[in-house]
Enzyme design. Structure first.
Site, PDB file in Angstrom:
ATOM      1  N   HIS A  22       0.841  -1.192   0.000  1.00  0.00           N
ATOM      2  CA  HIS A  22       0.000   0.000   0.000  1.00  0.00           C
ATOM      3  C   HIS A  22       0.881   1.248   0.000  1.00  0.00           C
ATOM      4  CE1 HIS A  22      -2.618   2.973   2.331  1.00  0.00           C
ATOM      5  NE2 HIS A  22      -3.039   2.959   1.087  1.00  0.00           N
ATOM      6  N   ASP A  64      -4.939   3.747  -4.729  1.00  0.00           N
ATOM      7  CA  ASP A  64      -5.016   4.237  -3.356  1.00  0.00           C
ATOM      8  C   ASP A  64      -6.190   5.209  -3.222  1.00  0.00           C
ATOM      9  OD1 ASP A  64      -4.566   5.209  -0.782  1.00  0.00           O
ATOM     10  OD2 ASP A  64      -2.398   5.220  -1.050  1.00  0.00           O
ATOM     11  N   MET A  74       2.314  13.577 -16.578  1.00  0.00           N
ATOM     12  CA  MET A  74       3.309  14.617 -16.820  1.00  0.00           C
ATOM     13  C   MET A  74       2.665  15.798 -17.554  1.00  0.00           C
ATOM     14  SD  MET A  74       6.838  14.320 -19.067  1.00  0.00           S
ATOM     15  CE  MET A  74       7.484  12.952 -18.128  1.00  0.00           C
ATOM     16  N   TYR A 113       9.976  12.993 -13.311  1.00  0.00           N
ATOM     17  CA  TYR A 113      11.162  12.134 -13.345  1.00  0.00           C
ATOM     18  C   TYR A 113      11.648  11.823 -11.928  1.00  0.00           C
ATOM     19  CZ  TYR A 113      11.761  13.130 -18.385  1.00  0.00           C
ATOM     20  OH  TYR A 113      11.600  13.245 -19.742  1.00  0.00           O
ATOM     21  N   TYR A 131       3.679  12.131 -24.070  1.00  0.00           N
ATOM     22  CA  TYR A 131       3.094  12.282 -22.734  1.00  0.00           C
ATOM     23  C   TYR A 131       2.264  11.070 -22.325  1.00  0.00           C
ATOM     24  CZ  TYR A 131       4.915  16.944 -23.165  1.00  0.00           C
ATOM     25  OH  TYR A 131       5.766  17.994 -23.339  1.00  0.00           O
TER      26      TYR A 131
END
Length: 143
Positions: A22, A64, A74, A113, A131
């Site tokens: 998790h 999550d 990005m 990054y 992208y």
């Protein structure tokens, strides 16, 4: 062979997805992404689109639900409010496939990054659309 597991998920990638806990993250990256240079573990799925990998991963891994941005893309360089077509597809897949659908968050290129460096694994796809990169945070499966 196993049932109900998308065939594009390799044995090594399935191992990583299962080993993640998790809050761990995984990056699904396009063909231009510096995956090998950044990854702790790099899985290659050459010739497969990032959108197909995202859908397959979300079929076996929960997002999550305890954080505001469990999925990050990005930003477009020099146009951070632009939304590339592949990002629209990413959002559609999350909305339709994830057990806890969420809105995509965004990170500036170099921040993306940096976040990718700490990911449990990076999946380098054959995606050629620009992208085509997304970071996913693993959630929990309720008892």
């Amino acid at each position: 062979m196993l049932r109900n597991i998308p065939g594009i998920l390799s044995p090594d990638l399935l191992h990583s997805l299962r080993a993640m806990g998790h809050g761990d993250t995984i990056v699904i990256a396009d063909a231009n992404f510096p995956a090998t240079a950044l990854a702790q573990r790099c899985h290659r799925l050459d010739g497969i689109k990032a959108t197909d990998v995202l859908e397959a991963v979300l079929r076996v891994m929960p997002l999550d639900s305890f954080v505001p941005d469990p999925a990050l893309v990005m930003e477009v360089v020099d146009d951070p409010i632009a939304v590339p077509p592949i990002v629209v597809e990413f959002q559609d897949i999350i909305t339709n496939t994830a057990d806890a659908p969420a809105r995509l968050g965004r990170l500036e290129r170099f921040a993306f990054y940096e976040r990718a460096k700490s990911a449990f694994a990076i999946v380098q796809t054959g995606e050629t659309r620009l992208y085509g990169n997304i970071i996913l945070k693993k959630g929990v499966i309720a008892p």
